[in-house]
Design a protein around this motif. Structure first.
Motif, short mmCIF file in Angstrom:
data_model
loop_
_atom_site.label_atom_id
_atom_site.label_comp_id
_atom_site.label_asym_id
_atom_site.label_seq_id
_atom_site.Cartn_x
_atom_site.Cartn_y
_atom_site.Cartn_z
N ASP A 161 34.55 -20.07 18.39
CA ASP A 161 34.51 -20.89 17.17
C ASP A 161 33.34 -21.86 17.18
N GLU A 162 32.84 -22.21 18.36
CA GLU A 162 31.70 -23.13 18.45
C GLU A 162 30.39 -22.45 18.06
N LEU A 163 30.35 -21.13 18.09
CA LEU A 163 29.13 -20.40 17.75
C LEU A 163 29.14 -19.85 16.33
N PHE A 164 30.25 -20.00 15.65
CA PHE A 164 30.38 -19.51 14.28
C PHE A 164 30.69 -20.70 13.37
N VAL A 165 29.67 -21.56 13.23
CA VAL A 165 29.80 -22.80 12.47
C VAL A 165 28.78 -22.81 11.34
N ARG A 166 28.86 -23.79 10.49
CA ARG A 166 27.95 -23.91 9.35
C ARG A 166 27.22 -25.25 9.39
N GLY A 167 26.17 -25.31 8.59
CA GLY A 167 25.44 -26.56 8.40
C GLY A 167 24.84 -27.13 9.67
N ALA A 168 24.88 -28.46 9.77
CA ALA A 168 24.26 -29.18 10.89
C ALA A 168 24.87 -28.79 12.23
N GLU A 169 26.11 -28.34 12.23
CA GLU A 169 26.76 -27.94 13.48
C GLU A 169 26.04 -26.76 14.12
N GLN A 170 25.27 -25.99 13.34
CA GLN A 170 24.54 -24.85 13.88
C GLN A 170 23.49 -25.30 14.90
N ASN A 171 22.85 -26.43 14.64
CA ASN A 171 21.84 -26.92 15.58
C ASN A 171 22.46 -27.25 16.93
N ARG A 172 23.65 -27.81 16.92
CA ARG A 172 24.36 -28.08 18.18
C ARG A 172 24.73 -26.78 18.87
N ALA A 173 25.16 -25.81 18.10
CA ALA A 173 25.56 -24.51 18.67
C ALA A 173 24.37 -23.81 19.30
N LYS A 174 23.19 -23.94 18.71
CA LYS A 174 22.00 -23.27 19.22
C LYS A 174 21.59 -23.80 20.60
N VAL A 175 21.99 -25.01 20.93
CA VAL A 175 21.65 -25.60 22.23
C VAL A 175 22.22 -24.75 23.37
N VAL A 176 23.36 -24.12 23.14
CA VAL A 176 23.98 -23.26 24.16
C VAL A 176 23.00 -22.15 24.56
N CYS A 177 22.18 -21.69 23.63
CA CYS A 177 21.27 -20.57 23.87
C CYS A 177 20.01 -20.96 24.66
N MET A 178 19.67 -22.22 24.65
CA MET A 178 18.46 -22.65 25.34
C MET A 178 18.59 -22.37 26.84
N GLY A 179 17.64 -21.66 27.37
CA GLY A 179 17.66 -21.34 28.80
C GLY A 179 18.56 -20.18 29.18
N CYS A 180 19.16 -19.52 28.19
CA CYS A 180 20.05 -18.39 28.49
C CYS A 180 19.20 -17.21 28.97
N PRO A 181 19.58 -16.59 30.08
CA PRO A 181 18.77 -15.49 30.62
C PRO A 181 18.83 -14.21 29.78
N VAL A 182 19.76 -14.11 28.86
CA VAL A 182 19.88 -12.90 28.04
C VAL A 182 19.72 -13.20 26.55
N ARG A 183 19.01 -14.25 26.26
CA ARG A 183 18.79 -14.64 24.87
C ARG A 183 18.13 -13.52 24.06
N THR A 184 17.16 -12.85 24.65
CA THR A 184 16.44 -11.76 23.98
C THR A 184 17.38 -10.62 23.64
N GLU A 185 18.21 -10.22 24.60
CA GLU A 185 19.15 -9.12 24.38
C GLU A 185 20.16 -9.47 23.30
N CYS A 186 20.61 -10.70 23.31
CA CYS A 186 21.57 -11.19 22.32
C CYS A 186 20.97 -11.15 20.91
N LEU A 187 19.76 -11.65 20.79
CA LEU A 187 19.09 -11.66 19.49
C LEU A 187 18.86 -10.23 19.00
N ALA A 188 18.43 -9.35 19.89
CA ALA A 188 18.21 -7.95 19.51
C ALA A 188 19.49 -7.31 19.02
N GLU A 189 20.60 -7.60 19.68
CA GLU A 189 21.91 -7.07 19.26
C GLU A 189 22.22 -7.48 17.82
N ALA A 190 22.00 -8.74 17.52
CA ALA A 190 22.30 -9.25 16.17
C ALA A 190 21.36 -8.66 15.13
#
Length: 96
Positions: A21-50
């Motif tokens: 539920d923390e990753l499926f938010v709207r508005g300004a909460e999205q910027n907070r949710a994106k922080v989880v992705c910073m430094g993630c070792p599989v960020r590229t794979e995740c983005l490609a999946e989407a």
């Protein structure tokens, strides 16, 4: 990328233990949710999946649904985001 590799990247995701539920938010909460992705070792794979699967909701690979839609509109010629992003990642590692 075979189906085992497609699924195994999820095991290394920094968000794997995050409440979805923390990753499926709207508005300004999205910027907070994106922080989880910073430094993630599989960020590229995740983005490609989407991008490859046209996932419309949630934060994936550090991008909101609006950011992903804009990217898809800018690059309609891309057939496989997975191949493109993995290739770019390999090139970046070579140069670094």
């Amino acid at each position: 990328m075979d189906s085992n590799q497609q699924q195994s990247w999820r095991l290394d995701a920094l968000c794997r233990d995050t409440d979805p539920d923390e990753l499926f938010v709207r508005g300004a909460e999205q910027n907070r949710a994106k922080v989880v992705c910073m430094g993630c070792p599989v960020r590229t794979e995740c983005l490609a999946e989407a991008l490859d699967n046209r996932i419309s909701f949630g934060i994936w690979g550090g991008m909101t649904e609006r950011e992903r839609r804009a990217l898809l509109r800018r690059r309609p010629e891309v057939g496989s985001w997975s191949e493109l992003l993995e290739s770019a990642k390999r090139e970046y590692v070579k140069v670094s």
